[in-house]
Scaffold this motif. Structure first.
Motif, mmCIF file in Angstrom:
data_model
loop_
_atom_site.group_PDB
_atom_site.id
_atom_site.type_symbol
_atom_site.label_atom_id
_atom_site.label_comp_id
_atom_site.label_asym_id
_atom_site.label_seq_id
_atom_site.Cartn_x
_atom_site.Cartn_y
_atom_site.Cartn_z
ATOM 1 N N GLY A 306 0.755 -1.434 -0.095
ATOM 2 C CA GLY A 306 0.277 0.461 -0.143
ATOM 3 C C GLY A 306 0.980 1.439 -0.005
ATOM 4 O O GLY A 306 1.688 1.566 -1.150
ATOM 5 N N GLU A 307 0.208 2.027 0.931
ATOM 6 C CA GLU A 307 1.302 3.573 1.046
ATOM 7 C C GLU A 307 2.482 3.504 1.488
ATOM 8 O O GLU A 307 3.189 4.513 1.320
ATOM 9 C CB GLU A 307 0.021 4.433 2.124
ATOM 10 N N ASP A 308 2.686 2.520 1.832
ATOM 11 C CA ASP A 308 4.197 2.132 1.781
ATOM 12 C C ASP A 308 4.981 2.052 0.605
ATOM 13 O O ASP A 308 6.621 2.727 0.668
ATOM 14 C CB ASP A 308 4.716 0.660 2.409
ATOM 15 N N ILE A 309 4.741 2.542 -0.116
ATOM 16 C CA ILE A 309 5.323 2.514 -1.602
ATOM 17 C C ILE A 309 5.601 3.592 -1.975
ATOM 18 O O ILE A 309 6.707 4.476 -2.064
ATOM 19 C CB ILE A 309 4.184 2.536 -2.663
ATOM 20 N N LEU A 310 4.588 4.908 -1.293
ATOM 21 C CA LEU A 310 4.729 6.645 -1.548
ATOM 22 C C LEU A 310 5.949 6.460 -0.026
ATOM 23 O O LEU A 310 6.681 7.226 -0.406
ATOM 24 C CB LEU A 310 3.864 7.566 -1.686
ATOM 25 N N GLN A 311 5.775 6.136 0.953
ATOM 26 C CA GLN A 311 6.452 6.226 1.598
ATOM 27 C C GLN A 311 8.268 6.473 1.228
ATOM 28 O O GLN A 311 9.349 6.941 1.664
ATOM 29 C CB GLN A 311 6.694 5.580 3.140
ATOM 30 N N LEU A 312 8.334 4.821 0.698
ATOM 31 C CA LEU A 312 9.977 4.597 0.191
ATOM 32 C C LEU A 312 10.391 5.650 -1.112
ATOM 33 O O LEU A 312 11.451 5.828 -0.627
ATOM 34 C CB LEU A 312 9.602 2.971 -0.229
ATOM 35 N N PHE A 313 9.247 5.649 -1.828
ATOM 36 C CA PHE A 313 9.749 6.827 -2.841
ATOM 37 C C PHE A 313 10.166 8.035 -2.373
ATOM 38 O O PHE A 313 11.406 8.264 -2.759
ATOM 39 C CB PHE A 313 8.781 6.686 -3.663
ATOM 40 N N THR A 314 9.418 8.281 -1.722
ATOM 41 C CA THR A 314 10.013 9.367 -1.487
ATOM 42 C C THR A 314 11.389 9.523 -0.714
ATOM 43 O O THR A 314 12.362 10.153 -0.692
ATOM 44 C CB THR A 314 9.138 9.889 0.230
ATOM 45 N N ARG A 315 11.334 8.872 0.422
ATOM 46 C CA ARG A 315 13.092 9.029 0.998
ATOM 47 C C ARG A 315 14.102 8.194 0.444
ATOM 48 O O ARG A 315 14.828 9.131 0.173
ATOM 49 C CB ARG A 315 12.567 6.789 1.885
ATOM 50 N N LEU A 316 13.851 7.352 -0.921
ATOM 51 C CA LEU A 316 14.635 6.790 -2.296
ATOM 52 C C LEU A 316 15.356 8.286 -2.943
ATOM 53 O O LEU A 316 16.255 8.407 -2.860
ATOM 54 C CB LEU A 316 14.377 5.419 -2.416
ATOM 55 N N SER A 317 14.533 8.485 -2.886
ATOM 56 C CA SER A 317 14.802 10.216 -3.907
ATOM 57 C C SER A 317 15.364 10.769 -4.038
ATOM 58 O O SER A 317 15.931 11.717 -3.419
ATOM 59 C CB SER A 317 13.038 10.555 -5.192
ATOM 60 N N GLN A 318 15.195 11.413 -2.265
ATOM 61 C CA GLN A 318 15.560 12.508 -1.178
ATOM 62 C C GLN A 318 16.774 12.124 -1.130
ATOM 63 O O GLN A 318 17.823 12.867 -0.873
ATOM 64 C CB GLN A 318 14.604 12.413 0.321
#
Length: 443
Positions: A306-318
């Motif tokens: 679920g929304e872990d995907i967005l949390q991970l994407f945000t952390r990785l892109s930063q």
């Protein structure tokens, strides 16, 4: 983007080492050359970030003596030996000592490139594992690696904490790229064996004879202990355990049976079967499977988080934005929905790749996340999962990501966040509480 691995080239003939260096440099490797083994030893340490290519016949310290010195300080360092005509028996002996492979002069440059590629891939895995062990010297740190508030991740963390306290052998399975080896590290780090050795053997990386030597036999002449001895008292992690031949499965079962209960050395078997409809139970002999699977952990696929995907994407892109010295991309509502809907066959590993490429695109000022997802799927349109989600889930996931990103950008300055998002303080506080966001994390 992964940095180019180094390749150290050792040959007393200047023309030979320069030609090898030029060829490998054209293939994308960072090369360095040495005229003697003695000089090379000054620059090649236990954690050398690459591989070694060495001639066998050299004045002073020859290739065999050089190889033994390298193996004594780092038995996982891939060394490719170059032999002259008639030196094949010596090369075979070098393989027994621990060489990765050998090339006979005159050799095909393409063969050299192929060997370099396989050797550097293996080296990268070894160095990544070592770095992870250093970073995760205690269980608290490693558990922080399991980002996400979804139910599957909550369950995974609970399973790791529970089974980490036990002594039984464990089977970890799941799709490729989900983080199974990380889970194995976590099991070791949160348990009573944390201060003991943690030894990883990639079963699929070696031919049967070499794997048997590394696992059970060792090499007394080269001073190399077998993995079962290196891990004594701690944990032996077997990646791709299904790659064990029937003969090696039988030897592993004997080791397990001889240990008794509780086991002196814990076996954590990692299964990476990707064939449709096939499981580790199909690949392992029944008695071994049931010994290993007495305790079992299944690492969830990314699409189930679920929304872990967005949390991970945000952390990785930063993280990638900091590495490349640029801004992280802003994710639109449509792109957030596409990230949530994508099937992610490569799981977290694939998400890391997409996040890095998104940052590079943003640095150039072109491209979209949707185009990256299309490229990943090789399709005319982004491939989406067939499992629909309630609109409320998409809205909440995007809202959380938006607040999180804004808080990070303004370093926790509430007034600036309120102005940008046009939210009154009370509403912002309620939403932050709802999504588990703490202002202190952004200061």
């Amino acid at each position: 983007m992964a940095k180019a691995m180094k390749i150290a080239i050792i040959d007393d003939e200047m023309d030979m080492r320069q030609s090898i260096s030029q060829w490998l440099a054209l293939s994308g490797y960072d090369t360095e050359t040495f005229a003697s083994a003695e000089d090379a030893l000054k620059g090649i340490g236990p954690d050398y970030p690459g591989v070694v290519v060495s001639d066998i016949r050299m004045p002073g310290m020859d290739g065999m003596a050089f190889l033994k010195r390298l193996m004594s300080q780092d038995s996982a360092l891939p060394v490719i030996m170059i032999t002259g005509h008639g030196d094949v028996p010596m090369a075979v002996e070098a393989m027994r000592v621990g060489a990765f492979d050998f090339l006979e002069k005159p050799f095909d440059p393409e063969r050299m490139t192929d060997l370099a590629k396989r050797a550097t891939q293996r080296r990268r895995l070894v160095l990544d594992a070592r770095l992870l062990r250093r970073e995760l010297s205690d269980g608290g740190q490693i558990m922080q690696k399991f980002i996400g508030a979804s139910q599957p991740m909550e369950r995974l963390r609970e399973d790791i904490l529970d089974l980490g306290q036990a002594d039984g052998h464990v089977l970890i399975d799941g799709e490729t790229g989900t983080g199974k080896t990380l889970a194995a590290h976590a099991l070791h780090a949160v348990g009573a064996r944390a201060a003991k050795p943690f030894v990883v053997v990639a079963c699929a990386a070696f031919a049967e004879e070499e794997l048997g030597r590394r696992l059970f036999d060792g090499d007394a002449e080269a001073g190399l202990l077998p993995a079962v001895e290196q891990a004594r008292g701690g944990t032996l992690c077997l990646e791709d355990v299904e790659a064990l031949s029937p003969q090696l499965q039988a030897r592993l079962l004997t080791v397990i049976n001889d240990q008794g209960t509780p086991a002196e050395t814990r076996i954590v078997a990692v299964s990476n079967l990707q064939e449709q409809g096939k499981t580790s139970e199909d690949a392992l002999r029944p008695d071994l499977f049931y010994r290993l699977a007495a305790m079992r952990i299944t690492v969830p696929p990314l699409r189930a988080r679920g929304e872990d995907i967005l949390q991970l994407f945000t952390r990785l892109s930063q993280q990638f934005a900091e590495e490349y010295g640029c801004e992280a991309p802003e994710v639109t509502a449509q792109e957030a929905a596409q990230l949530l809907q994508a099937p992610w066959p490569g799981n977290v590993r694939q998400l890391i790749n997409v996040a890095e490429r998104a940052v590079l695109q943003n640095r150039r000022g072109s491209g979209t996340i949707a185009s990256l997802l299309m490229a990943e799927s090789d399709a005319a349109e982004p491939v989406m999962t067939t499992e629909g989600k309630p609109l409320k889930e998409y809205v909440e996931a995007f809202e959380r990501m938006l607040i999180d990103n804004t808080m990070r950008r303004h370093k926790g300055a509430i007034s600036a966040v309120m102005d940008e998002l046009c939210l009154p303080r009370r509403t912002l506080n309620e939403k932050m509480a709802k999504y588990g966001l703490q202002r202190a994390d952004y200061l």
